[in-house]
Design a protein around this motif. Structure first.
Motif, PDB file in Angstrom:
ATOM      1  N   VAL A   1      -2.923  -2.607   7.416  1.00  0.00           N
ATOM      2  CA  VAL A   1      -2.163  -2.948   6.205  1.00  0.00           C
ATOM      3  C   VAL A   1      -2.503  -4.378   5.822  1.00  0.00           C
ATOM      4  O   VAL A   1      -2.095  -5.328   6.499  1.00  0.00           O
ATOM      5  N   SER A   2      -3.239  -4.551   4.745  1.00  0.00           N
ATOM      6  CA  SER A   2      -3.687  -5.879   4.318  1.00  0.00           C
ATOM      7  C   SER A   2      -2.614  -6.557   3.481  1.00  0.00           C
ATOM      8  O   SER A   2      -1.840  -5.890   2.782  1.00  0.00           O
ATOM      9  N   PRO A   3      -2.546  -7.897   3.518  1.00  0.00           N
ATOM     10  CA  PRO A   3      -1.569  -8.618   2.692  1.00  0.00           C
ATOM     11  C   PRO A   3      -1.748  -8.305   1.213  1.00  0.00           C
ATOM     12  O   PRO A   3      -2.864  -8.311   0.697  1.00  0.00           O
ATOM     13  N   GLY A   4      -0.649  -7.999   0.548  1.00  0.00           N
ATOM     14  CA  GLY A   4      -0.688  -7.712  -0.876  1.00  0.00           C
ATOM     15  C   GLY A   4      -1.169  -6.323  -1.242  1.00  0.00           C
ATOM     16  O   GLY A   4      -1.301  -6.003  -2.420  1.00  0.00           O
ATOM     17  N   SER A   5      -1.417  -5.479  -0.248  1.00  0.00           N
ATOM     18  CA  SER A   5      -1.938  -4.138  -0.523  1.00  0.00           C
ATOM     19  C   SER A   5      -0.833  -3.214  -1.017  1.00  0.00           C
ATOM     20  O   SER A   5       0.357  -3.462  -0.810  1.00  0.00           O
ATOM     21  N   THR A   6      -1.250  -2.147  -1.677  1.00  0.00           N
ATOM     22  CA  THR A   6      -0.324  -1.120  -2.160  1.00  0.00           C
ATOM     23  C   THR A   6      -0.516   0.143  -1.340  1.00  0.00           C
ATOM     24  O   THR A   6      -1.616   0.680  -1.270  1.00  0.00           O
ATOM     25  N   VAL A   7       0.561   0.596  -0.711  1.00  0.00           N
ATOM     26  CA  VAL A   7       0.516   1.739   0.200  1.00  0.00           C
ATOM     27  C   VAL A   7       1.280   2.905  -0.414  1.00  0.00           C
ATOM     28  O   VAL A   7       2.439   2.750  -0.823  1.00  0.00           O
ATOM     29  N   LEU A   8       0.642   4.062  -0.493  1.00  0.00           N
ATOM     30  CA  LEU A   8       1.321   5.261  -0.975  1.00  0.00           C
ATOM     31  C   LEU A   8       1.866   6.028   0.223  1.00  0.00           C
ATOM     32  O   LEU A   8       1.131   6.308   1.179  1.00  0.00           O
ATOM     33  N   ILE A   9       3.161   6.368   0.166  1.00  0.00           N
ATOM     34  CA  ILE A   9       3.839   7.059   1.267  1.00  0.00           C
ATOM     35  C   ILE A   9       4.481   8.323   0.734  1.00  0.00           C
ATOM     36  O   ILE A   9       5.021   8.346  -0.374  1.00  0.00           O
TER      37      ILE A   9
ATOM     38  N   VAL B   1       0.871  11.814  -8.595  1.00  0.00           N
ATOM     39  CA  VAL B   1       0.033  11.188  -7.567  1.00  0.00           C
ATOM     40  C   VAL B   1      -1.364  10.863  -8.092  1.00  0.00           C
ATOM     41  O   VAL B   1      -1.879   9.758  -7.898  1.00  0.00           O
ATOM     42  N   ALA B   2      -2.008  11.809  -8.755  1.00  0.00           N
ATOM     43  CA  ALA B   2      -3.370  11.579  -9.248  1.00  0.00           C
ATOM     44  C   ALA B   2      -3.401  10.443 -10.267  1.00  0.00           C
ATOM     45  O   ALA B   2      -4.339   9.632 -10.285  1.00  0.00           O
ATOM     46  N   HIS B   3      -2.379  10.359 -11.106  1.00  0.00           N
ATOM     47  CA  HIS B   3      -2.308   9.306 -12.124  1.00  0.00           C
ATOM     48  C   HIS B   3      -2.180   7.929 -11.489  1.00  0.00           C
ATOM     49  O   HIS B   3      -2.740   6.951 -11.983  1.00  0.00           O
ATOM     50  N   ARG B   4      -1.471   7.831 -10.365  1.00  0.00           N
ATOM     51  CA  ARG B   4      -1.191   6.539  -9.731  1.00  0.00           C
ATOM     52  C   ARG B   4      -2.214   6.154  -8.674  1.00  0.00           C
ATOM     53  O   ARG B   4      -2.308   4.977  -8.306  1.00  0.00           O
ATOM     54  N   MET B   5      -2.998   7.113  -8.200  1.00  0.00           N
ATOM     55  CA  MET B   5      -3.864   6.880  -7.053  1.00  0.00           C
ATOM     56  C   MET B   5      -4.874   5.755  -7.264  1.00  0.00           C
ATOM     57  O   MET B   5      -5.210   5.019  -6.330  1.00  0.00           O
ATOM     58  N   GLU B   6      -5.373   5.573  -8.466  1.00  0.00           N
ATOM     59  CA  GLU B   6      -6.398   4.556  -8.705  1.00  0.00           C
ATOM     60  C   GLU B   6      -5.867   3.142  -8.485  1.00  0.00           C
ATOM     61  O   GLU B   6      -6.641   2.205  -8.288  1.00  0.00           O
ATOM     62  N   ARG B   7      -4.541   2.973  -8.478  1.00  0.00           N
ATOM     63  CA  ARG B   7      -3.946   1.655  -8.241  1.00  0.00           C
ATOM     64  C   ARG B   7      -3.374   1.527  -6.829  1.00  0.00           C
ATOM     65  O   ARG B   7      -2.590   0.616  -6.545  1.00  0.00           O
ATOM     66  N   VAL B   8      -3.769   2.420  -5.960  1.00  0.00           N
ATOM     67  CA  VAL B   8      -3.319   2.411  -4.570  1.00  0.00           C
ATOM     68  C   VAL B   8      -4.468   1.948  -3.680  1.00  0.00           C
ATOM     69  O   VAL B   8      -5.628   2.250  -3.936  1.00  0.00           O
ATOM     70  N   ASP B   9      -4.147   1.199  -2.626  1.00  0.00           N
ATOM     71  CA  ASP B   9      -5.176   0.733  -1.686  1.00  0.00           C
ATOM     72  C   ASP B   9      -5.344   1.656  -0.490  1.00  0.00           C
ATOM     73  O   ASP B   9      -6.425   1.738   0.093  1.00  0.00           O
TER      74      ASP B   9
END
Length: 266
Positions: A83-91, A147-155
């Protein structure tokens, strides 16, 4: 290899008929089978002394319990490194082992953002939102269909599992497979966190190989009578869509799961 639905039968030599429990509770069945194997691995069985045998069984049972209790803490330490600092995690859902990873990352001063699926119909996102809010983690809740719409902004994607099967695939909360598909399409890492006692001697080939449990869901009063409603609680994610598995046995590739299963049951 046992084929068809017969592959879900209990292994020979099982002391407890785990098939009598809920067939959709993969983690419970896997843990029971592994526990039985673990406590039986003692030379005292050949000694013929009941008191000695009983003492060995209790000792090994306590050891298994201790390992299982500490599993999440170990997974938390291993997974937090990714988990990198400032990353966006999808759960997806409310996996307690994932909470350990997030908490460990927070303990190290790593700040992150979380995108959380609604996870219908059980409403687990509400518990997850509360947990994240208490720790001041910026959170965005999305519909499962978004999910597909948001995935491109997830790390990265981080999910739990009800069971890890022989080929390295996972059985998890419904919707996990489609999230994995989206992650692969957009080259996002898809990580699974699971305790080793969830490693199951099973080999599903497709979704139809899973035991089916339809959860109740309300589509409203306008749904015509006679319309069939299907809402399974779990789906199967094949190993080719999984980047890594965070386990108390270490960080594993899906291909390494079969070797670890062999070691667990030796």
């Amino acid at each position: 290899m046992i084929v068809g639905h017969e592959r879900w039968r209990k292994p020979e030599g099982c002391w407890v008929d785990t098939c009598r429990c809920d067939p959709t509770n993969i983690s419970l069945q896997a843990a029971c089978q592994l526990f039985q194997r673990h406590v039986a691995k003692t030379s005292a069985i050949a000694e013929g002394d009941f008191a000695t045998l009983k003492g060995h069984l209790i000792q090994r049972g306590d050891a298994f319990t201790e390992i299982s209790i500490n599993a999440r803490q170990r997974i938390g330490k291993l997974g937090a490194r990714f988990v990198s600092p400032g990353s966006t995690v999808l759960i997806h859902g409310f996996p307690r082992v994932v909470l350990c990873i997030l908490q460990e990352a927070l303990n190290k001063g790593v700040q992150m953002n979380v995108v959380l699926t609604e996870g219908r119909p059980d409403g687990t996102y509400q518990n997850m939102v509360s947990w994240l809010h208490e720790r001041s983690i910026p959170t965005t809740v999305i519909l499962d269909s978004g999910v597909a719409h948001r995935m491109e902004r997830v790390d990265m994607v981080l999910v739990g599992a009800a069971g890890v099967v022989e080929n390295g695939g996972v059985i998890s909360k419904l919707g996990t497979f489609q999230i994995a598909l989206c992650a692969r399409a957009l080259n996002k890492p898809f990580y699974v966190a699971a305790e080793a006692y969830k490693f199951a001697r099973r080999y599903p080939l497709n979704q139809r190989d899973l035991p089916i449990e339809n959860a109740p869901i309300d589509f409203g009063p306008l749904l015509p009578s006679g319309v069939k409603v299907e809402n399974p609680t779990q789906d199967y994610t094949p190993p080719e869509y999984i980047s890594l598995l965070f386990t108390d046995l270490g960080v594993l590739t899906p291909a390494a799961v079969s070797d670890e299963l062999i070691q667990l049951y030796m």
